[in-house]
Design a protein around this motif. Structure first.
Motif, PDB file in Angstrom:
ATOM      1  N   ALA A 313       2.489   3.487   3.376  1.00  0.00           N
ATOM      2  CA  ALA A 313       2.666   1.920   3.739  1.00  0.00           C
ATOM      3  C   ALA A 313       1.394   1.263   3.862  1.00  0.00           C
ATOM      4  O   ALA A 313       1.245   0.133   3.412  1.00  0.00           O
ATOM      5  CB  ALA A 313       3.195   1.736   5.211  1.00  0.00           C
ATOM      6  N   ILE A 314       0.431   1.929   4.439  1.00  0.00           N
ATOM      7  CA  ILE A 314      -1.041   1.529   4.504  1.00  0.00           C
ATOM      8  C   ILE A 314      -1.562   1.503   3.102  1.00  0.00           C
ATOM      9  O   ILE A 314      -2.340   0.336   2.758  1.00  0.00           O
ATOM     10  CB  ILE A 314      -2.001   2.393   5.280  1.00  0.00           C
ATOM     11  CG1 ILE A 314      -1.676   2.457   6.989  1.00  0.00           C
ATOM     12  CG2 ILE A 314      -3.641   1.907   5.096  1.00  0.00           C
ATOM     13  CD1 ILE A 314      -2.235   3.626   7.545  1.00  0.00           C
ATOM     14  N   ALA A 315      -1.288   2.354   2.132  1.00  0.00           N
ATOM     15  CA  ALA A 315      -1.735   2.167   0.729  1.00  0.00           C
ATOM     16  C   ALA A 315      -1.250   0.960   0.182  1.00  0.00           C
ATOM     17  O   ALA A 315      -1.873   0.202  -0.661  1.00  0.00           O
ATOM     18  CB  ALA A 315      -1.527   3.381   0.115  1.00  0.00           C
ATOM     19  N   ALA A 316       0.306   0.625   0.535  1.00  0.00           N
ATOM     20  CA  ALA A 316       0.949  -0.267  -0.339  1.00  0.00           C
ATOM     21  C   ALA A 316       0.273  -1.744   0.165  1.00  0.00           C
ATOM     22  O   ALA A 316       0.313  -2.584  -0.503  1.00  0.00           O
ATOM     23  CB  ALA A 316       2.457  -0.410  -0.049  1.00  0.00           C
ATOM     24  N   MET A 317      -0.089  -1.755   1.686  1.00  0.00           N
ATOM     25  CA  MET A 317      -0.727  -2.970   1.949  1.00  0.00           C
ATOM     26  C   MET A 317      -1.990  -3.154   1.459  1.00  0.00           C
ATOM     27  O   MET A 317      -2.451  -4.343   0.964  1.00  0.00           O
ATOM     28  CB  MET A 317      -1.019  -2.672   3.655  1.00  0.00           C
ATOM     29  CG  MET A 317       0.565  -2.961   4.241  1.00  0.00           C
ATOM     30  SD  MET A 317       0.221  -2.514   6.170  1.00  0.00           S
ATOM     31  CE  MET A 317      -0.747  -4.087   6.579  1.00  0.00           C
ATOM     32  N   GLY A 318      -2.950  -2.179   1.038  1.00  0.00           N
ATOM     33  CA  GLY A 318      -4.272  -2.062   0.456  1.00  0.00           C
ATOM     34  C   GLY A 318      -4.024  -2.820  -0.909  1.00  0.00           C
ATOM     35  O   GLY A 318      -4.870  -3.583  -1.220  1.00  0.00           O
ATOM     36  N   ARG A 319      -3.032  -2.183  -1.677  1.00  0.00           N
ATOM     37  CA  ARG A 319      -2.827  -2.626  -3.050  1.00  0.00           C
ATOM     38  C   ARG A 319      -2.513  -4.353  -2.979  1.00  0.00           C
ATOM     39  O   ARG A 319      -2.870  -4.942  -3.949  1.00  0.00           O
ATOM     40  CB  ARG A 319      -1.764  -1.732  -3.726  1.00  0.00           C
ATOM     41  CG  ARG A 319      -2.256  -0.467  -3.998  1.00  0.00           C
ATOM     42  CD  ARG A 319      -1.243   0.288  -4.773  1.00  0.00           C
ATOM     43  NE  ARG A 319       0.027   0.265  -4.360  1.00  0.00           N
ATOM     44  CZ  ARG A 319       0.485   1.494  -3.693  1.00  0.00           C
ATOM     45  NH1 ARG A 319      -0.399   2.414  -3.406  1.00  0.00           N
ATOM     46  NH2 ARG A 319       1.861   1.389  -3.004  1.00  0.00           N
ATOM     47  N   ARG A 320      -1.736  -4.686  -2.046  1.00  0.00           N
ATOM     48  CA  ARG A 320      -1.371  -6.127  -1.887  1.00  0.00           C
ATOM     49  C   ARG A 320      -2.472  -7.116  -1.792  1.00  0.00           C
ATOM     50  O   ARG A 320      -2.448  -8.235  -2.105  1.00  0.00           O
ATOM     51  CB  ARG A 320      -0.259  -6.110  -0.717  1.00  0.00           C
ATOM     52  CG  ARG A 320       0.130  -7.602  -0.284  1.00  0.00           C
ATOM     53  CD  ARG A 320       1.342  -7.644  -1.357  1.00  0.00           C
ATOM     54  NE  ARG A 320       2.439  -7.056  -1.035  1.00  0.00           N
ATOM     55  CZ  ARG A 320       3.484  -7.069  -1.910  1.00  0.00           C
ATOM     56  NH1 ARG A 320       3.544  -7.831  -3.086  1.00  0.00           N
ATOM     57  NH2 ARG A 320       4.471  -6.233  -1.535  1.00  0.00           N
ATOM     58  N   TYR A 321      -3.572  -6.434  -1.273  1.00  0.00           N
ATOM     59  CA  TYR A 321      -4.773  -7.478  -0.945  1.00  0.00           C
ATOM     60  C   TYR A 321      -5.832  -7.102  -1.841  1.00  0.00           C
ATOM     61  O   TYR A 321      -6.724  -7.714  -1.710  1.00  0.00           O
ATOM     62  CB  TYR A 321      -5.269  -7.217   0.547  1.00  0.00           C
ATOM     63  CG  TYR A 321      -4.195  -7.715   1.484  1.00  0.00           C
ATOM     64  CD1 TYR A 321      -4.306  -9.311   1.781  1.00  0.00           C
ATOM     65  CD2 TYR A 321      -3.202  -6.981   2.027  1.00  0.00           C
ATOM     66  CE1 TYR A 321      -3.297  -9.690   2.755  1.00  0.00           C
ATOM     67  CE2 TYR A 321      -2.287  -7.597   3.056  1.00  0.00           C
ATOM     68  CZ  TYR A 321      -2.408  -8.816   3.282  1.00  0.00           C
ATOM     69  OH  TYR A 321      -1.492  -9.591   4.104  1.00  0.00           O
ATOM     70  N   VAL A 322      -5.585  -6.361  -2.857  1.00  0.00           N
ATOM     71  CA  VAL A 322      -6.801  -6.104  -3.939  1.00  0.00           C
ATOM     72  C   VAL A 322      -6.712  -7.574  -4.805  1.00  0.00           C
ATOM     73  O   VAL A 322      -5.820  -7.799  -5.193  1.00  0.00           O
ATOM     74  CB  VAL A 322      -6.333  -4.795  -4.703  1.00  0.00           C
ATOM     75  CG1 VAL A 322      -7.259  -4.772  -5.968  1.00  0.00           C
ATOM     76  CG2 VAL A 322      -6.534  -3.667  -3.789  1.00  0.00           C
TER      77      VAL A 322
END
Length: 322
Positions: A313-322
């Motif tokens: 979930a944290i990785a997916a959030m990070g990709r969202r904000y790249v």
């Protein structure tokens, strides 16, 4: 009804001194014209009430006049249990009854104690519901309350979790107000159960009474039911680490369940002040959302699948904000 209102007018003037017709009308939820008629009726009955004319005028009793007519009706006596919860009394249909009972109690107090009681109401107010919830629709709460008092058996149409409607015949044993939500403790098919009142969709009186089970303790029942509900709801245990800041956030983010876990299962802090503890969480994605609220102040250690879900979930959030 009018006799009760006349007594309320008398007690209001006795307890508060001078009051205008508008103030009396607002307090009693009647028209100003009705107040005029009530004042005339009191005067005709020999009560020494008189009016001060002018912009600052109003009605008041002659100095020293006091009535000792302070007997409580059955409904008023019942409503006193809700004296600290005016909102709850109103939801139960007892708002005006509670006000009348309080007036009678104030009238019976010596002046010094009466002034102190009035100051408490001026300085303290109890607002039970939390900030983050809507106002529930409770069209059947007063019906349920009456059935609890009168031991009347009810037929209810109820929406269970999953939006499945069921019909039940219940013996209502008591009402509980929990964090602004009303719950009914009732016996159904020989088993004590709990129903959220806002989920009742229809209700009718069966025309039958029931006998309350001997020794039933509403407080003890609710304590046991709450513990069982918590165990069902928080059925997963997460082993976590919390920073000092995360520990301070526990009561706000995880409520009494997290606060209890922090108090009872936290180990000694490490050199940086982080502690390890076992935190009960809900199964499924709900736990992910709850744990993410802590941000970098929480680390999940076990179980491995929950740690992996959180990392994903944290990785997916990070990709969202790249």
């Amino acid at each position: 009804m009018r006799a009760s209102r006349l007594l309320s007018v008398l007690l209001l003037l006795q307890n508060r001194g001078r009051m205008t017709a508008d103030e009396l009308a607002a307090e009693l939820e009647v028209s100003v014209r009705t107040v005029y008629r009530d004042i005339e009726a009191l005067s005709a009955a020999g009560v020494p009430v008189y009016a001060d004319r002018g912009r600052t005028g109003g009605y008041q009793l002659l100095g020293g006049y006091r009535t000792r007519l302070t007997g409580l009706s059955e409904e008023e006596a019942r409503s006193l249990a809700l004296a600290g919860l005016p909102g709850a009394a109103a939801e139960l249909g007892l708002g005006t009854v509670l006000a009348a009972a309080q007036l009678k109690l104030y009238a019976a107090l010596p002046e010094r104690l009466r002034e102190g009681a009035g100051q408490v109401a001026e300085r303290f107010y109890l607002d039970v519901p939390g900030w983050h919830r809507g106002i529930e629709s409770l069209p059947y709460l007063s019906v349920v309350s009456s059935a609890v008092w009168d031991t009347r058996r009810l037929r209810v149409r109820y929406v269970r979790w999953g939006n499945r409607e069921v019909e039940r015949v219940v013996d209502p044993l008591g009402l509980i107000l929990k964090a602004g939500n009303w719950y009914l403790a009732a016996r159904c098919d020989g088993t004590d159960r709990t129903y959220r009142v806002s989920r009742i969709r229809d209700i009718s009186d069966t025309g039958e009474t029931f006998e309350r089970p001997a020794g039933f303790d509403l407080g003890e029942y609710w304590r046991r039911w709450s513990e069982q509900f918590e165990r069902r709801l928080f059925s997963r245990i997460a082993v976590i680490r919390l920073s000092p800041h995360g520990q301070a956030l526990v009561p706000f983010y995880t409520g009494v369940v997290g606060a209890r876990a922090l108090r009872e299962s936290a180990g000694p802090p490490d050199a940086d002040g982080w502690v390890r503890l076992e935190l009960p969480v809900e199964p499924g994605r709900q736990a992910i959302g709850e744990l993410l609220r802590f941000g970098p102040d929480l680390e999940v250690l076990e179980p491995a699948d929950l740690r992996a879900e959180l990392a994903e979930a944290i990785a997916a959030m990070g990709r969202r904000y790249v």
